[in-house]
Design an enzyme around this catalytic site. Structure first.
Site, PDB file in Angstrom:
ATOM      1  N   ASN A   1       0.859  -1.187   0.000  1.00 18.33           N
ATOM      2  CA  ASN A   1       0.000   0.000   0.000  1.00 18.33           C
ATOM      3  C   ASN A   1       0.893   1.234   0.000  1.00 18.33           C
ATOM      4  O   ASN A   1       1.404   1.640   1.033  1.00 18.33           O
ATOM      5  CB  ASN A   1      -0.902  -0.027   1.246  1.00 18.33           C
ATOM      6  CG  ASN A   1      -1.838   1.173   1.297  1.00 18.33           C
ATOM      7  OD1 ASN A   1      -1.909   1.957   0.349  1.00 18.33           O
ATOM      8  ND2 ASN A   1      -2.553   1.322   2.407  1.00 18.33           N
ATOM      9  N   TRP A   2       1.072   1.780  -1.186  1.00 13.00           N
ATOM     10  CA  TRP A   2       2.013   2.909  -1.325  1.00 13.00           C
ATOM     11  C   TRP A   2       1.429   4.221  -0.827  1.00 13.00           C
ATOM     12  O   TRP A   2       2.135   5.220  -0.734  1.00 13.00           O
ATOM     13  CB  TRP A   2       2.428   3.070  -2.788  1.00 13.00           C
ATOM     14  CG  TRP A   2       3.339   1.991  -3.290  1.00 13.00           C
ATOM     15  CD1 TRP A   2       3.738   0.856  -2.609  1.00 13.00           C
ATOM     16  CD2 TRP A   2       3.971   1.930  -4.572  1.00 13.00           C
ATOM     17  NE1 TRP A   2       4.573   0.103  -3.408  1.00 13.00           N
ATOM     18  CE2 TRP A   2       4.735   0.741  -4.614  1.00 13.00           C
ATOM     19  CE3 TRP A   2       3.964   2.765  -5.693  1.00 13.00           C
ATOM     20  CZ2 TRP A   2       5.491   0.367  -5.731  1.00 13.00           C
ATOM     21  CZ3 TRP A   2       4.707   2.399  -6.816  1.00 13.00           C
ATOM     22  CH2 TRP A   2       5.467   1.210  -6.823  1.00 13.00           C
ATOM     23  N   LYS A   3       0.130   4.249  -0.566  1.00 15.02           N
ATOM     24  CA  LYS A   3      -0.513   5.486  -0.097  1.00 15.02           C
ATOM     25  C   LYS A   3      -0.147   6.648  -1.036  1.00 15.02           C
ATOM     26  O   LYS A   3      -0.139   6.481  -2.249  1.00 15.02           O
ATOM     27  CB  LYS A   3      -0.129   5.758   1.357  1.00 15.02           C
ATOM     28  CG  LYS A   3      -0.358   4.525   2.244  1.00 15.02           C
ATOM     29  CD  LYS A   3      -0.198   4.766   3.709  1.00 15.02           C
ATOM     30  CE  LYS A   3      -0.488   3.457   4.455  1.00 15.02           C
ATOM     31  NZ  LYS A   3      -0.447   3.593   5.899  1.00 15.02           N
TER      32      LYS A   3
ATOM     33  N   HIS B   1      -9.874   1.541   4.206  1.00 14.38           N
ATOM     34  CA  HIS B   1      -8.618   1.721   4.948  1.00 14.38           C
ATOM     35  C   HIS B   1      -8.844   2.713   6.091  1.00 14.38           C
ATOM     36  O   HIS B   1      -9.619   3.659   5.947  1.00 14.38           O
ATOM     37  CB  HIS B   1      -7.518   2.229   4.007  1.00 14.38           C
ATOM     38  CG  HIS B   1      -6.175   2.207   4.660  1.00 14.38           C
ATOM     39  ND1 HIS B   1      -5.756   3.206   5.496  1.00 14.38           N
ATOM     40  CD2 HIS B   1      -5.183   1.279   4.636  1.00 14.38           C
ATOM     41  CE1 HIS B   1      -4.546   2.895   5.954  1.00 14.38           C
ATOM     42  NE2 HIS B   1      -4.177   1.735   5.437  1.00 14.38           N
TER      43      HIS B   1
ATOM     44  N   GLU C   1      -6.261  -4.520  10.275  1.00 13.77           N
ATOM     45  CA  GLU C   1      -5.235  -3.510  10.528  1.00 13.77           C
ATOM     46  C   GLU C   1      -5.619  -2.698  11.762  1.00 13.77           C
ATOM     47  O   GLU C   1      -6.369  -1.713  11.647  1.00 13.77           O
ATOM     48  CB  GLU C   1      -5.124  -2.554   9.333  1.00 13.77           C
ATOM     49  CG  GLU C   1      -4.728  -3.213   8.044  1.00 13.77           C
ATOM     50  CD  GLU C   1      -4.094  -2.221   7.071  1.00 13.77           C
ATOM     51  OE1 GLU C   1      -2.984  -2.485   6.629  1.00 13.77           O
ATOM     52  OE2 GLU C   1      -4.704  -1.177   6.792  1.00 13.77           O
TER      53      GLU C   1
ATOM     54  N   SER D   1       2.536  -1.715  10.616  1.00 13.76           N
ATOM     55  CA  SER D   1       3.957  -1.792  10.976  1.00 13.76           C
ATOM     56  C   SER D   1       4.562  -3.174  10.742  1.00 13.76           C
ATOM     57  O   SER D   1       5.431  -3.602  11.493  1.00 13.76           O
ATOM     58  CB  SER D   1       4.182  -1.375  12.431  1.00 13.76           C
ATOM     59  OG  SER D   1       3.792  -0.034  12.628  1.00 13.76           O
TER      60      SER D   1
ATOM     61  N   GLY E   1       2.524  -1.019   4.336  1.00 11.79           N
ATOM     62  CA  GLY E   1       2.711   0.357   3.890  1.00 11.79           C
ATOM     63  C   GLY E   1       4.195   0.662   3.726  1.00 11.79           C
ATOM     64  O   GLY E   1       4.816   0.333   2.709  1.00 11.79           O
ATOM     65  N   GLY E   2       4.771   1.264   4.750  1.00 10.55           N
ATOM     66  CA  GLY E   2       6.158   1.739   4.700  1.00 10.55           C
ATOM     67  C   GLY E   2       7.140   0.718   4.161  1.00 10.55           C
ATOM     68  O   GLY E   2       7.969   1.031   3.289  1.00 10.55           O
TER      69      GLY E   2
END
Ligand code: PGA
Length: 261
Positions: free
Chosen positions: A8-10, A97, A169, A223, A244-245
């Site tokens: 998920n690159w947001k 989300h 999540e 995370s 994500g990150g």
């Protein structure tokens, strides 16, 4: 059953050039690593979907939208149509989300409309659910997640549920200070994650039956990174990750995916 991983690159890679470069690198790494146990998708910025779709056409990497409107077309300033996602090559769409829920005020009934539209158009839906730190502290883990499931999946049929992936999540675990102003952000422990995943499976069993409960994929998100992914993914009820990150760097992302090979 195959695992499923989503990057998920947001809004972290806003430009097309870097997005395409990153996607090509990831696609090649996946091929080189001969990933067989997992389906993998990325959800880049919508403006980059089409170009990425063309550049990874011969690989296994799939594309997802990060959100969409529930109408196909109309006067909806700033929204993305399901038709645009499909044209750009998306096979998946992330809906509900917690950034959409908490920052943009999306509620279950709106998310439900989007879920139904996406399914009607043949997209696979990654439905995100999860409780805040406060809700968990107040013993509302089950109640919050069950309400989100119930209301977001309203009128989803037994056949359609096969195109749903649940991403559990917990809000407090998502590496986003805006969502967690007074909380120390950390990934869920294996026990915390597994408990919630088991609850989700129990809910699916009660509402869709034993076979659907066994087959539904439940991703963990919040995370997830190299240092904690291995033990999270070893849990019986965790079928992959929505990341994500740690998905922004192809090497890191593939290292995590390789834990289940
Ligand atoms: P994170 O994000 O891995 O950066 O915590 C996960 C998500 O929001 O899907």
């Amino acid at each position: 059953m195959k695992y499923i991983f989503g990057g998920n690159w947001k809004m972290q890679i806003p430009d097309v050039k870097t997005s395409v470069k990153t996607a090509i690198e990831l696609n090649e790494l996946l091929q080189k690593s001969q990933i067989q146990n997992s389906d993998v998708f990325i959800a880049p910025s919508h403006n980059a979907l089409y170009e990425i779709g063309k550049s990874i056409a011969d690989g296994e990497l799939k594309l997802a939208g990060q959100n969409m409107h529930f109408m196909e077309r109309g006067a909806y300033t700033g929204e993305t149509s399901v038709l645009s996602l499909i044209e750009a090559g998306a096979e998946y769409v992330i809906l509900g989300h917690s950034e959409r829920r908490r920052i943009f005020g999306e509620e279950n009934n709106l998310i439900n409309k989007k879920v139904l539209t996406a399914l009607d158009h043949g997209l696979k839906v990654v439905l995100c659910i999860g409780e805040t730190a406060k809700e968990r502290q107040n013993g509302m883990l089950k109640e919050i997640n069950y309400t989100q499931l119930e209301e977001s999946l309203k009128d989803v049929s037994k056949t359609q549920i096969r195109n749903i992936i649940i991403a559990y999540e917990p809000v407090w675990a998502i590496n986003n200070p805006a969502l967690n102003p007074n909380v120390e952000i950390r990934s869920a422990t294996v026990e915390e994650a597994n408990e919630a995943h088991m609850l989700v499976r129990t809910w699916i069993k009660a509402n869709y039956g034993k076979i659907e409960a066994e087959n539904i994929k439940i991703q963990y998100g919040g995370s997830m990174k190299i240092t904690n992914a291995k033990e999270l993914l070893a849990q019986q009820h965790i079928n992959g990750g929505l990341i994500g990150g740690a998905s922004l760097n192809p090497e890191t992302f593939v290292k995590i995916i390789k834990y289940v090979e």
